[in-house]
Design an enzyme around this catalytic site. Structure first.
Site, mmCIF file in Angstrom:
data_model
loop_
_atom_site.group_PDB
_atom_site.id
_atom_site.type_symbol
_atom_site.label_atom_id
_atom_site.label_comp_id
_atom_site.label_asym_id
_atom_site.label_seq_id
_atom_site.Cartn_x
_atom_site.Cartn_y
_atom_site.Cartn_z
ATOM 1 N N GLY A 9 -40.666 -62.261 -41.378
ATOM 2 C CA GLY A 9 -41.565 -62.032 -42.508
ATOM 3 C C GLY A 9 -42.758 -61.213 -42.064
ATOM 4 O O GLY A 9 -43.872 -61.376 -42.558
ATOM 5 N N ALA A 10 -42.496 -60.302 -41.139
ATOM 6 C CA ALA A 10 -43.577 -59.557 -40.481
ATOM 7 C C ALA A 10 -44.239 -58.523 -41.379
ATOM 8 O O ALA A 10 -45.317 -58.016 -41.037
ATOM 9 C CB ALA A 10 -43.039 -58.873 -39.221
ATOM 10 N N GLY A 78 -44.159 -71.684 -41.240
ATOM 11 C CA GLY A 78 -45.353 -71.642 -42.061
ATOM 12 C C GLY A 78 -45.043 -71.332 -43.513
ATOM 13 O O GLY A 78 -45.947 -71.080 -44.304
ATOM 14 N N SER A 80 -43.742 -72.454 -47.188
ATOM 15 C CA SER A 80 -43.579 -73.659 -48.005
ATOM 16 C C SER A 80 -42.254 -73.592 -48.747
ATOM 17 O O SER A 80 -41.592 -72.561 -48.787
ATOM 18 C CB SER A 80 -44.744 -73.804 -48.980
ATOM 19 O OG SER A 80 -44.821 -72.680 -49.835
ATOM 20 N N ALA A 104 -45.465 -76.465 -40.546
ATOM 21 C CA ALA A 104 -46.898 -76.549 -40.836
ATOM 22 C C ALA A 104 -47.148 -76.185 -42.299
ATOM 23 O O ALA A 104 -47.151 -74.996 -42.644
ATOM 24 C CB ALA A 104 -47.686 -75.622 -39.917
ATOM 25 N N PHE A 107 -51.775 -73.840 -41.778
ATOM 26 C CA PHE A 107 -52.221 -73.539 -40.414
ATOM 27 C C PHE A 107 -53.737 -73.584 -40.265
ATOM 28 O O PHE A 107 -54.243 -73.460 -39.151
ATOM 29 C CB PHE A 107 -51.735 -72.151 -39.993
ATOM 30 C CG PHE A 107 -50.280 -72.091 -39.621
ATOM 31 C CD1 PHE A 107 -49.808 -72.768 -38.502
ATOM 32 C CD2 PHE A 107 -49.379 -71.359 -40.375
ATOM 33 C CE1 PHE A 107 -48.465 -72.710 -38.147
ATOM 34 C CE2 PHE A 107 -48.040 -71.291 -40.031
ATOM 35 C CZ PHE A 107 -47.580 -71.973 -38.911
ATOM 36 N N HIS A 134 -53.872 -71.185 -55.742
ATOM 37 C CA HIS A 134 -53.471 -70.078 -54.875
ATOM 38 C C HIS A 134 -53.439 -68.777 -55.669
ATOM 39 O O HIS A 134 -53.504 -68.771 -56.900
ATOM 40 C CB HIS A 134 -52.084 -70.343 -54.269
ATOM 41 C CG HIS A 134 -52.096 -71.310 -53.139
ATOM 42 N ND1 HIS A 134 -52.147 -72.671 -53.331
ATOM 43 C CD2 HIS A 134 -52.077 -71.119 -51.793
ATOM 44 C CE1 HIS A 134 -52.151 -73.283 -52.158
ATOM 45 N NE2 HIS A 134 -52.107 -72.363 -51.207
ATOM 46 N N HIS A 135 -53.290 -67.688 -54.936
ATOM 47 C CA HIS A 135 -53.109 -66.363 -55.525
ATOM 48 C C HIS A 135 -51.798 -66.318 -56.315
ATOM 49 O O HIS A 135 -50.913 -67.166 -56.135
ATOM 50 C CB HIS A 135 -53.102 -65.306 -54.422
ATOM 51 C CG HIS A 135 -52.099 -65.601 -53.337
ATOM 52 N ND1 HIS A 135 -50.785 -65.186 -53.414
ATOM 53 C CD2 HIS A 135 -52.221 -66.285 -52.168
ATOM 54 C CE1 HIS A 135 -50.133 -65.593 -52.332
ATOM 55 N NE2 HIS A 135 -50.977 -66.269 -51.561
ATOM 56 N N LYS A 138 -48.036 -66.318 -54.823
ATOM 57 C CA LYS A 138 -47.392 -67.558 -54.369
ATOM 58 C C LYS A 138 -46.642 -68.145 -55.557
ATOM 59 O O LYS A 138 -47.250 -68.648 -56.503
ATOM 60 C CB LYS A 138 -48.413 -68.552 -53.833
ATOM 61 C CG LYS A 138 -47.787 -69.840 -53.310
ATOM 62 C CD LYS A 138 -48.827 -70.732 -52.645
ATOM 63 C CE LYS A 138 -48.195 -72.034 -52.171
ATOM 64 N NZ LYS A 138 -47.132 -71.811 -51.168
ATOM 65 N N THR A 145 -49.070 -77.768 -48.842
ATOM 66 C CA THR A 145 -50.255 -78.533 -48.441
ATOM 67 C C THR A 145 -50.496 -79.698 -49.392
ATOM 68 O O THR A 145 -50.788 -80.820 -48.963
ATOM 69 C CB THR A 145 -51.491 -77.621 -48.407
ATOM 70 O OG1 THR A 145 -51.255 -76.545 -47.502
ATOM 71 C CG2 THR A 145 -52.729 -78.387 -47.965
#
Length: 243
Positions: A9-10, A78, A80, A104, A107, A134-135, A138, A145
């Site tokens: 997911g870079a 990382g 969800s 996580a 993070f 969230h934005h 998402k 979280t």
């Protein structure tokens, strides 16, 4: 010798920043930057990656996690979207493979402290709801979280919440429920990540709030997870176990 890391997911905003952070860290070498069209399993084999940081999407994170573990790398997840049954399956797989991994939900060290403080408060306040925002990019809700916070609170609180004979005039007005805790999700421009845990008692309320205003706040947690995962032989769910 530096630890070999793949960032999956870079090309996303988090992924770009994670690559930059790990590339500038003396302990790590980013050996591949992957996007959705790349073959994750083959990349692990080709690069002999020791860790894969997954920052992809909710609809593929479970399959990615299976691929990482089955190819002998350590997952630092990382993304969800994992449900409890999937986390249980990944935990069992890590036990079988005797390989460490970290999931996580957040993070940010500040967010982790928010969750820990909320867990402590729940020993004294049984009435609690969670509001997360969230934005608009998402697309899964509620956030990982918020789900993790609800699970931590449910495990810690000493008495159940009051059952109210409410009728929703608009379906969903009271939010979703996870472990008998109501969660309300906001998706708005101008937000990055925000969570409030709101407790109520007779004559008082207690609000514990965390705001992420820049994605740089997640980078120390990614570094910490990559450092710790090498010494694990099991899957850890939640960065709070590493602090």
């Amino acid at each position: 010798m530096r630890t070999r890391v793949i960032v999956n997911g870079a090309n996303g905003k988090m992924g770009i920043l994670a690559c930059e952070t790990l590339e500038n860290h003396e302990q790590f070498e980013v050996v591949a930057k992957l996007s959705r069209q790349d073959n994750l399993g083959q990349s692990i084999l080709d690069t002999k990656a020791q860790i894969v940081v997954d920052l992809t999407r909710a609809d593929c994170v479970y399959e990615n996690s299976l691929t990482i573990i089955n190819h002998g790398a350590r997952p630092v997840i990382g993304t969800s979207g994992l449900v409890e049954t999937q986390i249980d399956e990944l935990t069992k797989l890590c036990e079988i493979k005797q390989i460490g991994g970290i999931i996580a939900p957040n993070f940010s060290l500040g967010a982790i402290l928010m969750m820990m403080l909320a867990t402590k408060a729940s020993e004294y306040f049984s009435e609690v709801e969670i509001i997360e925002g969230h934005h608009q990019q998402k697309l899964d809700a509620p956030s990982g979280t918020a789900l993790k916070t609800a699970e931590m609170i449910a495990a810690a609180r000493k008495k159940p919440k009051n059952k109210l004979p409410l009728k929703e005039l608009t379906p969903g007005a009271r939010g979703g429920s996870h472990h008998d805790i109501n969660i309300h999700s906001l998706r708005l421009p101008g937000l990055l990540a925000r969570q409030e845990v709101l407790f109520g008692n007779i004559g008082e309320t207690l609000s514990i709030t965390h705001n992420s205003i820049d994605r740089h706040c997640f980078m120390p947690g990614i570094v910490l997870a990559c450092q710790k995962v090498l010494n694990l032989t099991n899957l850890v769910y939640g960065l709070e176990h590493l602090l």
